[in-house]
Design an enzyme around this catalytic site. Structure first.
Site, PDB file in Angstrom:
ATOM      1  N   HIS A   1      45.369  39.259  31.427  1.00 54.53           N
ATOM      2  CA  HIS A   1      45.107  38.160  32.293  1.00 54.53           C
ATOM      3  C   HIS A   1      46.125  37.361  32.247  1.00 54.53           C
ATOM      4  O   HIS A   1      45.890  36.761  31.212  1.00 54.53           O
ATOM      5  CB  HIS A   1      43.411  37.565  32.093  1.00 54.53           C
ATOM      6  CG  HIS A   1      42.692  38.404  32.615  1.00 54.53           C
ATOM      7  ND1 HIS A   1      42.383  38.025  34.150  1.00 54.53           N
ATOM      8  CD2 HIS A   1      41.876  39.000  32.180  1.00 54.53           C
ATOM      9  CE1 HIS A   1      41.033  38.950  34.773  1.00 54.53           C
ATOM     10  NE2 HIS A   1      41.203  39.737  33.169  1.00 54.53           N
TER      11      HIS A   1
ATOM     12  N   CYS B   1      44.049  42.451  36.197  1.00 55.64           N
ATOM     13  CA  CYS B   1      43.213  43.682  35.522  1.00 55.64           C
ATOM     14  C   CYS B   1      43.108  44.507  36.800  1.00 55.64           C
ATOM     15  O   CYS B   1      43.192  45.274  36.726  1.00 55.64           O
ATOM     16  CB  CYS B   1      42.559  42.650  34.948  1.00 55.64           C
ATOM     17  SG  CYS B   1      40.753  43.567  33.763  1.00 55.64           S
TER      18      CYS B   1
ATOM     19  N   GLU C   1      47.124  35.022  32.854  1.00 52.53           N
ATOM     20  CA  GLU C   1      47.215  33.812  33.891  1.00 52.53           C
ATOM     21  C   GLU C   1      45.978  32.673  32.927  1.00 52.53           C
ATOM     22  O   GLU C   1      45.844  31.393  33.251  1.00 52.53           O
ATOM     23  CB  GLU C   1      45.798  33.233  35.469  1.00 52.53           C
ATOM     24  CG  GLU C   1      44.566  33.770  35.317  1.00 52.53           C
ATOM     25  CD  GLU C   1      43.976  35.657  35.175  1.00 52.53           C
ATOM     26  OE1 GLU C   1      45.755  36.134  34.816  1.00 52.53           O
ATOM     27  OE2 GLU C   1      43.517  36.181  35.078  1.00 52.53           O
TER      28      GLU C   1
HETATM   29  N1  GLN Z   1      35.795  45.424  36.074  1.00 56.92           N
HETATM   30  C1  GLN Z   1      36.870  46.075  35.121  1.00 56.92           C
HETATM   31  C2  GLN Z   1      36.480  46.469  33.885  1.00 56.92           C
HETATM   32  O1  GLN Z   1      35.944  46.065  33.417  1.00 56.92           O
HETATM   33  C3  GLN Z   1      38.376  44.455  34.981  1.00 56.92           C
HETATM   34  C4  GLN Z   1      37.752  43.823  34.919  1.00 56.92           C
HETATM   35  C5  GLN Z   1      38.322  42.717  35.414  1.00 56.92           C
HETATM   36  O2  GLN Z   1      39.693  42.972  36.200  1.00 56.92           O
HETATM   37  N2  GLN Z   1      38.543  41.692  34.885  1.00 56.92           N
HETATM   38  O3  GLN Z   1      37.738  47.243  33.238  1.00 56.92           O
END
Ligand code: GLN
Length: 535
Positions: free
Chosen positions: A508, A382, A510
């Protein structure tokens, strides 16, 4: 069979592991062929934990249907291998919101709306929601917080009523703590007695007591607890500290927790649970001798629960690769180009964590640059993936001050930018791109090889994305966009094929990694780290 309801409450202290006990119990019942789900009721007023920062409440877990959930739902899925949804996590805030919406619609026909019966009825309706689908034999409901908290009272009152209404189809497992007083060299059961008294004062008689302890509790002491608390002696069991949480179901079964539950709920059963696949995992875990060292670079590494799902996914992947995981955490804020080599040189692989906001991102760039230049297996998740893109833009494409508009709204090169549909959103809660989305992988990519297929579905939680306008420039310079959403064409995966293992994923992985079905991307990443170590 009629659905049976098992409540799990906690006394004496928080953080005793109600989530792990609930998950272990679910694992045992599933292994006996029953259909089981677990839900968590949290007494706080936030609608969901999505707006809580990790200092408050650890990791925010995301379900496939896009609910920002309590991290215990992660344990539930890792132990049960069954997906949870929005219905599995309810807060006081949501209960009140539903009741207030009904009141505004006029549903209460002029009645005074009160905690009892209106709030308690709404809690009871939510407790039974999953059971009423007919999909489950057992619904395990974990009540967050500790007995005695003001805010859990409506939940306990609802539980009292349900026990009364459902008879033997509803039981209460109470988890307490038996401290060892070092100066006296003695285990003490008084706090347990007091916390059971508190439940009894509320009209709830626990059916089973699970005593958390660091030392073995003698049988005579367990009998004493049974006597003082009106619980049958065989239903007082201990949960002693173990090196791995995945051992807990085995320990609970050794003390017949599953059988006690089945007897108390009048559920016919025979034989033993089939735990063979689980035991295989435990066996691999215990036999692993060689190690793999993974560096986790993130903003909240000092918090044990901030990256819970990532830690567990790495642990599972290491176990399936027959090695022990050595996880070293590095605060991204402290990293820079001068100390990065010293910090990361002994890592076999490096994981760049997800996150929000600018704090620590420059340190992430230093880590990524060093890993890329030294060809260390690297996984960006992410924000971690977004940082990989920004680092590449700055240091390979030469786009000075390239950034995400999240960090610098005026960057000359917005290689990561706000998603179109996000631009009109002002509310913070539940408005990100959330939940599972399909992703199509390029057949010749490293990720496609890792997954062993080209069509996957993974969970998301973000507002920003790879800026399509720069795609050609990145690809020409060697960072390939190898995974995209089939409908929106958003870029979900980047990799540098000339490196051993350098992958960034917008999703994600995970959240979807469980003991019985570990996420292939983590398996592949850890495997690459092991190979890197050998060289
Ligand atoms: N802050 C970033 C976004 O909003 C990544 C979010 C995250 O890592 N869950 O796109």
């Amino acid at each position: 069979m009629e659905t049976k309801y098992i409540f799990v409450t906690g006394g004496v202290a928080s953080s005793l592991g109600k989530g792990i006990i609930s998950s272990s119990l679910a694992r045992l019942l599933l292994s006996r062929g029953f259909r089981v789900t677990i839900q968590k009721f949290d007494p706080y007023i936030n609608i969901d934990p999505g707006t809580l920062n990790p200092y408050e409440h650890g990791e925010c877990y995301v379900t496939i249907d896009g609910h920002e959930a309590d991290l215990d739902l992660g344990h539930y899925e890792r132990f049960t291998n069954v997906n949870t949804t929005r219905a599995n996590n309810i807060t006081t805030g949501r209960i009140y919101q539903n009741v207030i919406d009904k009141e505004r619609r006029g549903d209460y026909l002029g009645k005074t709306v009160q905690v009892v019966p209106h709030i308690t009825d709404e809690i009871k309706r939510n407790v039974k929601l999953l059971g009423n689908t007919g999909n489950f034999d057992f619904v395990i409901t974990e009540i967050g917080g500790t007995v005695g908290d003001i805010e859990s009272l409506p939940f306990l009152e609802s539980m009292r009523q349900l026990k009364w209404e459902l008879g033997s189809n509803c039981i209460c497992v109470h988890l307490t703590y038996v401290p060892f007083i070092n100066a006296a060299k003695e285990l003490k059961t008084k706090p347990t007695q007091h916390s059971v008294k508190q439940l009894q004062e509320l009209g709830i008689q626990p059916d089973i007591l699970v005593l958390r302890t660091e030392k073995d509790i003698p049988t005579a002491m367990r009998r004493k607890v049974a006597l003082f608390c009106n619980v049958s002696p065989d239903a007082v069991i201990q949960s002693i500290d173990v090196p791995s949480i995945y051992q807990v179901p085995v320990n609970m079964h050794a003390q017949h927790l599953d059988e006690i539950i089945l007897k108390k709920t009048n559920t016919p059963y025979e034989g033993e649970p089939n735990m063979s696949q689980w035991m295989k995992f435990i066996d691999m875990m215990n036999k692993a001798k060689d190690t793999v060292t993974i560096g986790l670079v993130g903003k909240y590494v000092e918090l044990q629960d901030a990256y819970k799902s990532i830690n567990e996914s790495l642990f599972q992947a290491a176990t399936y690769n027959n090695v022990k995981l050595v996880l070293k955490s590095f605060q991204s804020e402290k990293l820079n180009d001068n100390n990065v080599e010293e910090t990361l040189k002994d890592m076999d692989g490096v994981l760049i964590a997800p996150g929000f906001g600018p704090r620590g991102t420059e340190g992430k760039f230093s880590a990524i640059k060093w890993c890329r230049e030294h060809d260390v297996p690297t996984l960006g998740i992410c924000l971690g993936m977004q940082c990989m893109v920004i680092e590449f833009a700055r240091n390979v494409l030469g786009l000075e001050d390239a950034n995400s508009t999240e960090m610098n709204p005026h960057t000359p090169y917005n290689v990561i930018d706000l998603m179109e549909e996000q631009k009109s959103i002002s509310n913070m809660g539940g408005t990100m791109r959330l939940g599972a989305f399909d992703c199509v992988l390029k057949p010749d990519s490293l990720v496609a090889k890792a997954y062993g297929k080209t069509e996957i579905s993974e969970r998301h939680r973000h507002r920003f994305e790879f800026n399509e306008e720069f795609r050609e420039q990145f690809e020409a310079a060697g960072m390939k966009c190898v995974g995209e959403n089939p409908k929106t064409h958003l870029v979900e995966v980047v990799e540098i094929p000339s490196k051993k293992w350098f992958v960034g994923v917008q999703y994600h992985p995970e959240y979807g990694s469980t003991v019985l079905s570990p996420n292939p991307l983590f398996i592949s990443f850890v495997k690459a780290a092991i190979e890197n170590k050998k060289k």
